[in-house]
Enzyme design. Structure first.
Site, PDB file in Angstrom:
ATOM      1  N   ARG A   1      11.146 -56.679  -5.309  1.00 53.77           N
ATOM      2  CA  ARG A   1      12.322 -55.916  -5.736  1.00 53.77           C
ATOM      3  C   ARG A   1      11.945 -54.601  -6.381  1.00 53.77           C
ATOM      4  O   ARG A   1      12.719 -53.647  -6.366  1.00 53.77           O
ATOM      5  CB  ARG A   1      13.188 -56.769  -6.660  1.00 53.77           C
ATOM      6  CG  ARG A   1      13.823 -57.948  -5.911  1.00 53.77           C
ATOM      7  CD  ARG A   1      14.480 -58.933  -6.819  1.00 53.77           C
ATOM      8  NE  ARG A   1      13.453 -59.568  -7.642  1.00 53.77           N
ATOM      9  CZ  ARG A   1      13.678 -60.431  -8.605  1.00 53.77           C
ATOM     10  NH1 ARG A   1      14.902 -60.776  -8.890  1.00 53.77           N
ATOM     11  NH2 ARG A   1      12.693 -60.957  -9.296  1.00 53.77           N
TER      12      ARG A   1
ATOM     13  N   GLU B   1       4.249 -67.120 -15.158  1.00 61.35           N
ATOM     14  CA  GLU B   1       4.825 -68.189 -15.970  1.00 61.35           C
ATOM     15  C   GLU B   1       4.693 -69.530 -15.257  1.00 61.35           C
ATOM     16  O   GLU B   1       4.644 -70.572 -15.871  1.00 61.35           O
ATOM     17  CB  GLU B   1       6.318 -67.963 -16.239  1.00 61.35           C
ATOM     18  CG  GLU B   1       6.732 -66.623 -16.802  1.00 61.35           C
ATOM     19  CD  GLU B   1       6.912 -65.544 -15.740  1.00 61.35           C
ATOM     20  OE1 GLU B   1       8.021 -65.378 -15.202  1.00 61.35           O
ATOM     21  OE2 GLU B   1       5.924 -64.847 -15.465  1.00 61.35           O
TER      22      GLU B   1
END
Length: 171
Positions: free
Chosen positions: A58, A95
């Site tokens: 993105r 993460e």
């Protein structure tokens, strides 16, 4: 214009415990997208930037529009194995796993001032890897531009230089 209200939060995607912030409603609305691009680009107009780097995927959308708006070239920072030709890369932790970011060696010109752009700053792992990679290839980091910052994850603390985020989530 309230862009934050147009961002969708999708819980447990891509993994349980992770919330995905979907920016496609902003990108899909012409007025919102134009507003977003001006808001992201304007702070960097007079900073002597010579290239804009977008982080996959993105970040490509935002960085390409910013590069166009600033009249500059675009560097693409891609996931491992996606670029043909001679690349250099940097490993990093996410993460929810590990990854690698790569760039074509011949697109990074030593001494050029590069603005790094991505849609979202979370823990800062991907962005920090991008900075290490670009610095190793001789680029000068001019700053950071993010549409969204998850400030509670403290990713900003992993980045050197000016960090600009348009929308902040504090919790």
């Amino acid at each position: 214009m309230d862009l934050q209200s147009r961002i969708r939060s999708i819980p447990d995607y891509p993994n349980p415990g992770i919330t995905f912030f979907d920016i496609t409603p902003v990108l899909g609305d012409g007025a919102s997208f134009i507003h977003l691009m001006h808001a992201l680009t304007d702070p960097f107009r007079d900073m002597g930037i010579t290239k804009v780097a977008g982080i996959e995927a993105r970040g490509f959308v935002l960085a390409s529009a910013m590069a166009y708006e600033l009249g500059l070239g675009l560097l693409v920072l891609r996931k491992s194995g996606k670029l043909p030709g001679e690349t250099d890369g940097e490993d990093y932790s996410l993460e929810y796993g590990a990854s690698r970011i790569e760039v074509h060696r011949d697109t990074v010109v030593p001494g050029k001032r590069v603005l790094v752009v991505d849609d979202l700053l979370a823990t800062g792992g991907t962005a920090a890897a991008a900075a290490r990679l670009l610095a190793r290839l001789g680029a000068e980091l001019a700053g950071w531009a993010f549409m969204v910052e998850l400030a509670f994850l403290e990713g900003r603390g992993r980045l050197d230089g000016d960090v600009f985020s348009l929308i902040r989530y504090d919790e």
